[in-house]
Design a protein around this motif. Structure first.
Motif, PDB file in Angstrom:
ATOM      1  N   MET A  48      38.673  33.527  42.076  1.00 49.86           N
ATOM      2  CA  MET A  48      39.725  34.614  41.590  1.00 49.86           C
ATOM      3  C   MET A  48      39.718  35.812  41.316  1.00 49.86           C
ATOM      4  N   TYR A  49      40.651  36.835  41.018  1.00 48.83           N
ATOM      5  CA  TYR A  49      40.084  37.879  40.643  1.00 48.83           C
ATOM      6  C   TYR A  49      40.448  39.131  39.431  1.00 48.83           C
ATOM      7  N   LYS A  50      39.988  40.368  39.110  1.00 46.38           N
ATOM      8  CA  LYS A  50      40.707  40.721  38.365  1.00 46.38           C
ATOM      9  C   LYS A  50      41.654  41.606  38.535  1.00 46.38           C
ATOM     10  N   ALA A  51      42.952  41.344  37.422  1.00 47.39           N
ATOM     11  CA  ALA A  51      44.113  42.366  38.431  1.00 47.39           C
ATOM     12  C   ALA A  51      44.144  43.748  39.013  1.00 47.39           C
ATOM     13  N   LYS A  52      43.243  45.004  37.924  1.00 51.96           N
ATOM     14  CA  LYS A  52      42.903  46.046  38.669  1.00 51.96           C
ATOM     15  C   LYS A  52      41.286  45.867  39.430  1.00 51.96           C
ATOM     16  N   GLY A  53      41.831  47.033  40.527  1.00 51.05           N
ATOM     17  CA  GLY A  53      40.355  46.649  40.935  1.00 51.05           C
ATOM     18  C   GLY A  53      39.669  44.924  41.934  1.00 51.05           C
TER      19      GLY A  53
END
Length: 505
Positions: free
Chosen positions: A257-262
């Protein structure tokens, strides 16, 4: 008469005359448990002297391979050492020439801390395969094995026979407790303790069997122990272990998954008790997860997120955003899944695991509440004032101590005091007295852990009859400083006020 004397460990005619045939059989099975425990402990010690040390000194196997075979052997020995020591202390407290009336509470206390057996037994298929491979392909290994078996302590038994003993032992506890229960009357003060001990022993066997069946899950947890760095936690996180509340730890879901920001890349590992977010290091890729040959490493991103304190929801007006939010007390994580299917899977799995955790805690609270509804002959008011010079259990040289105080099925807990060896609890509690002669107040101190069962910091007890005698001498509440048993140091200070109802004064 001589047989009966041997059974109960007494030659006192007065004791023998008062011992019924049912009680003598009960004592027989209690001593069978003690004697077989001593024999088992002797066999466990033999393995270190006769097999492990010669094999380690020969350098035929690497240390990693030795660990695959013997796994956590010393932890198993420590578990049963504590159990045997507790039983011996109880036997000594009963006094010379006396039968052992109460044994169930000792079993209740120690069996839940035998969770290292889950890890050992779940690793035995791999261990057996490794031994077989070396036996077929290494003449040096066969030679050292031959020398080990020639040790008189082994009585000619190979290593494989000894490696089966932990599984055999753990499955015998329910059978032995059932035998004791068979000759324990319904009105006996140890009856409920033994029933609880039987339930816990059966639960542990189920956990061990489930661990063996869920080989893939265990392999993944073992892999994580070697490839996911969890530095900075107050206690060591053992992935392939039992949780504090939900039985064996299970890996329910995982993925990128990924951080929504960055858009920082993260790998999520969802267990039945917490969610762990990790960052892949330079050599790690999503394809390297759970690959036995990879050297890839991952690092914990933030402290684990416990699922009994979490909420999860979808984010964004546009479903194509694949965003979701995980809220935990004061921390909020806005995350992005690779696609909508993955987002739905994460939300569904986290929500279901959280509900199961909360429901389990609720059921335990309700069960404890129902058990406390007891009629009796009086009540005992207890104020647990403080602990002194407790044993250190955490990596910081401190403990997070709390007490479990019980009388039969009645139980109370103090609050947890963080990072101290001299806690001041000042906790008040009340117990209903059912039997002045048989009821025993038990105080057990634990170090509160988050990722595994709480560490044992000692126990002590007082018979209600002794409290009554001392209270009448002093005419009122008494304050006692009690030494904790089965540990190197520690005391608790407790204030006791025994009040009998009008018909029993």
């Amino acid at each position: 008469m001589e047989i009966l004397s041997a059974i109960i460990g007494s030659s006192d005619p007065a004791v023998l005359a008062q011992t019924s045939s049912v009680e003598s059989k009960r004592q027989n099975y209690i001593h069978e448990l003690i004697n077989t425990e001593e024999t088992y402990m002797a066999d466990m010690s033999i393995v270190l002297d006769a097999f492990y040390e010669p094999m380690a000194n020969s350098k035929v196997m690497t240390q990693e391979e030795l660990d695959m075979i013997f796994v956590n052997w010393k932890e198993l020995i420590l578990c049963n050492t504590k159990l045997l020591k507790s039983v011996r202390v109880r036997k000594k407290m009963c006094g010379k020439g006396q039968v052992i009336q109460i044994i169930g509470d000792v079993l209740c206390e120690n069996i839940p801390h035998m969770t290292p057996y889950i890890r050992f037994c779940s690793c035995q298929l791999n261990a057996a395969a490794l031994i077989q491979r070396y036996t077929e392909n290494s003449s040096e290994f066969k030679e050292i094995q031959k020398k080990c078996v020639q040790n008189p302590k082994t009585k000619g038994m190979p290593l494989s026979s000894f490696l089966l003993k932990p599984m055999q032992r753990i499955t015998k506890y329910p059978l032995m407790i059932q035998k004791i229960l068979q000759y324990t009357p319904e009105t006996h003060p140890d009856r409920q303790n033994l029933e609880d001990a039987l339930a816990k022993a059966e639960e542990l066997c189920s956990q061990v069997n489930e661990g063996v069946r869920e080989r893939e899950n265990c392999d993944k947890l073992e892999w994580m122990q070697n490839h996911v760095q969890c530095e900075g936690l107050q206690e060591r996180l053992i992935f392939n272990s039992v949780t504090n509340c939900l039985g064996p730890r299970k890996l329910l879901y995982h993925g990128t998954m990924y951080k929504a920001k960055g858009h920082k890349e993260l790998v999520g590992f969802l267990f039945n008790d917490f969610l762990l977010l990790a960052t892949p290091l330079s050599s790690a890729t999503s394809n390297s997860l759970f690959d036995a040959k990879t050297k890839a490493q991952y690092r914990m991103y933030k402290s684990p997120i416990f699922l009994n304190e979490v909420m999860v929801r979808r984010l964004g007006e546009d479903d194509n955003d694949c965003l979701f939010q995980v809220s935990h007390v004061e921390r909020v994580y806005n995350l992005k899944a690779p696609n909508l299917t993955e987002r739905e899977s994460w939300v569904r799995h986290i929500d279901a695991a959280s509900k199961l955790f909360l429901d389990t805690e609720k059921q335990k609270r309700e069960k404890l509440y129902n058990l406390r509804k007891i009629n009796g002959v009086g009540r005992l008011l207890v104020v647990l004032l403080e602990g002194c010079d407790l044993q250190a259990s955490d990596v910081n040289g401190k403990s997070d101590p709390y007490c479990e105080v019980s009388m039969g099925v009645q139980e109370h807990k103090t609050k947890v005091i963080q990072a101290t060896l001299n806690p001041r609890w000042n906790a008040s509690m009340q117990f209903t007295i059912k039997d002045l002669e048989q009821d025993v107040l038990c105080i057990t101190v634990f170090d509160r852990d988050l990722f595994s069962p709480n560490d044992f910091l000692g126990r002590t007890e007082m018979r209600v009859n002794d409290i009554l005698t001392e209270s009448r001498t002093r005419k009122g509440p008494i304050t006692k400083r009690l030494l904790l048993h089965e540990v190197s140091s520690g005391e608790v200070v407790v204030k006791l006020d025994l009040q009998l109802y009008d018909n029993y004064t």
